[in-house]
Write an enzyme that holds these catalytic residues in place. Structure first.
Site, PDB file in Angstrom:
ATOM      1  N   SER A   1      -0.080  -2.742   2.345  1.00  9.05           N
ATOM      2  CA  SER A   1      -0.658  -4.079   2.546  1.00  9.05           C
ATOM      3  C   SER A   1      -2.173  -4.070   2.396  1.00  9.05           C
ATOM      4  O   SER A   1      -2.758  -5.025   1.905  1.00  9.05           O
ATOM      5  CB  SER A   1      -0.285  -4.593   3.938  1.00  9.05           C
ATOM      6  OG  SER A   1      -0.979  -3.857   4.942  1.00  9.05           O
TER       7      SER A   1
ATOM      8  N   THR B   1       7.939  -6.145   2.871  1.00  8.92           N
ATOM      9  CA  THR B   1       7.630  -6.472   4.266  1.00  8.92           C
ATOM     10  C   THR B   1       6.457  -7.438   4.326  1.00  8.92           C
ATOM     11  O   THR B   1       6.539  -8.508   4.955  1.00  8.92           O
ATOM     12  CB  THR B   1       7.265  -5.173   5.019  1.00  8.92           C
ATOM     13  OG1 THR B   1       8.309  -4.222   4.819  1.00  8.92           O
ATOM     14  CG2 THR B   1       7.065  -5.431   6.499  1.00  8.92           C
ATOM     15  N   THR B   2       5.370  -7.077   3.663  1.00  9.92           N
ATOM     16  CA  THR B   2       4.155  -7.901   3.675  1.00  9.92           C
ATOM     17  C   THR B   2       4.421  -9.264   3.045  1.00  9.92           C
ATOM     18  O   THR B   2       3.843 -10.270   3.452  1.00  9.92           O
ATOM     19  CB  THR B   2       3.039  -7.159   2.898  1.00  9.92           C
ATOM     20  OG1 THR B   2       2.915  -5.850   3.458  1.00  9.92           O
ATOM     21  CG2 THR B   2       1.718  -7.873   2.975  1.00  9.92           C
TER      22      THR B   2
ATOM     23  N   GLU C   1      -3.113   4.243   6.421  1.00 15.80           N
ATOM     24  CA  GLU C   1      -4.096   4.969   7.234  1.00 15.80           C
ATOM     25  C   GLU C   1      -3.885   6.489   7.176  1.00 15.80           C
ATOM     26  O   GLU C   1      -4.711   7.261   7.657  1.00 15.80           O
ATOM     27  CB  GLU C   1      -4.080   4.466   8.685  1.00 15.80           C
ATOM     28  CG  GLU C   1      -2.742   4.457   9.408  1.00 15.80           C
ATOM     29  CD  GLU C   1      -1.900   3.204   9.107  1.00 15.80           C
ATOM     30  OE1 GLU C   1      -1.863   2.755   7.958  1.00 15.80           O
ATOM     31  OE2 GLU C   1      -1.242   2.727  10.050  1.00 15.80           O
TER      32      GLU C   1
ATOM     33  N   LYS D   1       9.868   4.870  -1.892  1.00 13.62           N
ATOM     34  CA  LYS D   1       8.729   4.266  -1.194  1.00 13.62           C
ATOM     35  C   LYS D   1       8.915   4.634   0.257  1.00 13.62           C
ATOM     36  O   LYS D   1       9.858   4.180   0.910  1.00 13.62           O
ATOM     37  CB  LYS D   1       8.745   2.751  -1.391  1.00 13.62           C
ATOM     38  CG  LYS D   1       7.803   2.003  -0.475  1.00 13.62           C
ATOM     39  CD  LYS D   1       7.777   0.545  -0.859  1.00 13.62           C
ATOM     40  CE  LYS D   1       7.199  -0.381   0.187  1.00 13.62           C
ATOM     41  NZ  LYS D   1       6.456   0.174   1.279  1.00 13.62           N
TER      42      LYS D   1
ATOM     43  N   SER E   1       7.775   4.563   3.876  1.00 13.79           N
ATOM     44  CA  SER E   1       6.931   3.905   4.887  1.00 13.79           C
ATOM     45  C   SER E   1       7.267   4.473   6.258  1.00 13.79           C
ATOM     46  O   SER E   1       7.866   3.807   7.105  1.00 13.79           O
ATOM     47  CB  SER E   1       7.163   2.394   4.870  1.00 13.79           C
ATOM     48  OG  SER E   1       6.480   1.795   3.820  1.00 13.79           O
TER      49      SER E   1
ATOM     50  N   TYR F   1      13.507   2.099  -0.649  1.00 17.40           N
ATOM     51  CA  TYR F   1      12.422   1.729   0.273  1.00 17.40           C
ATOM     52  C   TYR F   1      12.822   2.190   1.675  1.00 17.40           C
ATOM     53  O   TYR F   1      13.647   1.559   2.331  1.00 17.40           O
ATOM     54  CB  TYR F   1      12.231   0.212   0.188  1.00 17.40           C
ATOM     55  CG  TYR F   1      11.144  -0.390   1.054  1.00 17.40           C
ATOM     56  CD1 TYR F   1      10.327   0.362   1.888  1.00 17.40           C
ATOM     57  CD2 TYR F   1      10.917  -1.773   1.024  1.00 17.40           C
ATOM     58  CE1 TYR F   1       9.336  -0.226   2.660  1.00 17.40           C
ATOM     59  CE2 TYR F   1       9.925  -2.371   1.791  1.00 17.40           C
ATOM     60  CZ  TYR F   1       9.150  -1.587   2.609  1.00 17.40           C
ATOM     61  OH  TYR F   1       8.181  -2.175   3.385  1.00 17.40           O
TER      62      TYR F   1
END
Ligand code: SI3
Length: 320
Positions: A218, A51-52, A202, A173, A175, A143
């Site tokens: 990221s 994504t990043t 976070e 992964k 997310s 992912y």
């Protein structure tokens, strides 16, 4: 079954794809970028073209060139280079998977196809299986990023019996903020040696408690050092210190999220912190505003995330 040199663990930086001011990929700074991650941030694993990295906004030929450059420049410096090879076309995904194997990458990852979507777990597994089969010697990671793909199949469901279908499956992964789903992925697969890589920077501390074995994100591009301090405190069972670090990181992410935070802003912050020009993002993304960068810089300084001596001992928020 593929067996990686060692299990992928710890921090994995979701790399940015550097671009020139006129929007072309800029491979010339990747060597410098590798050194920065290793020496300044203590991060030795990378996740390329995700994504990043604007992987889905690059052409197949660009994705191949970017992957090659990271593998080449990372040789003998990085521990593991995982290439994201997800695409809407199965054929393109297979081509990228095969290419990742040819260039000596350490693993491949795939998101769910998100335009014509798999409508249940079995269909998604069939898609992933076909991609994995194109690189039969490479560890394979799924992912899971439902907010962006719109594919809401629970990871827990997907992992049920996955290694029978995809023998190279090595990990997830994750997310997403659904810690029930994440926790159940860990709990139901304790007998396996899977890597459980959390992708919401976070909230990493909560995921560590839940059994995360590592993290892909990221912010590890420029907050890797701080996050590694949190991992070390957690490892030592100094939970109060680990929480201080997580809160400190949250203060920064919370601040930028309120200003509007995404890949464009990550590029701007990384350029600022590392001094390596990351360039603008590619359309449809828009370059971060000057105002955003100025505010982010002030926050980074106040949290002591930038080493500017002029600000030492004044106006600093304490983070440990
Ligand atoms: C939606 C998104 O971009 N999430 C980031 C996070 O690292 C995210 O930037 C961070 O948690 C701040 O919200 C990563 O999960 C993405 C990622 O690993 C990738 O680039 O593939």
């Amino acid at each position: 079954m593929a067996s990686p040199k060692k299990k992928l663990q710890g921090l994995v930086a979701a790399t940015i794809t550097p671009m020139t001011e006129n929007g072309e990929i800029n491979l010339s700074v990747i060597g410098q970028y590798v050194d920065y991650l290793v020496k300044e941030q203590g991060v030795k694993n990378i996740f390329v073209n995700g994504t990043t990295g604007e992987g889905l906004s690059l052409s197949i030929s660009e994705r191949r060139r970017v992957a090659e450059e990271w593998v080449t420049k990372g040789r003998n410096k990085l521990d593991q280079v995982v290439i994201h090879v997800g695409a809407l076309s199965l054929k393109e995904s297979q081509e990228l998977a095969q290419h990742a194997a040819e260039i000596g990458a350490d693993g491949i990852a795939v998101i769910a196809p998100f335009f014509l979507k798999p409508w249940n777990k079995d269909v998604l597994i069939n898609f992933l299986k076909e991609v994995a089969a194109a690189a039969p010697a490479l560890p394979f990671y799924y992912y899971h990023i439902p907010a962006l793909t719109g594919v809401k199949i629970r990871a827990e469901e997907l992992l049920d019996g996955i290694q029978e279908k995809i023998p190279t499956f090595q990990g997830l992964k994750f997310s997403d903020t659904d810690l029930l789903d994440f926790g159940q992925c860990v709990d139901q697969n304790r007998q396996q040696q899977f890597a459980f890589l959390f992708g919401v920077d976070e909230q990493l501390l909560s995921a560590l408690v839940m059994g995360a074995t590592g993290a892909v994100g990221s912010t590890y591009n420029y907050l890797g050092k701080k996050t590694n301090q949190m991992l070390e405190a957690f490892e030592r069972k100094d939970f109060s210190l680990a929480l201080n670090y997580q809160f400190c990181i949250q203060r920064f992410i919370n601040f930028v999220v309120k200003l509007g935070f995404g890949v464009s802003q990550t590029k701007a912050i990384m350029s600022l912190v590392s001094g390596i020009p990351m360039g603008p993002p590619r359309l449809p993304l828009q370059k971060a505003s000057r105002e955003f960068t100025d505010h982010a810089e002030a926050k980074l300084k106040s949290l002591d995330f930038l080493s500017f001596t002029g600000l030492k001992d004044r106006n600093l928020e304490t983070c440990s």
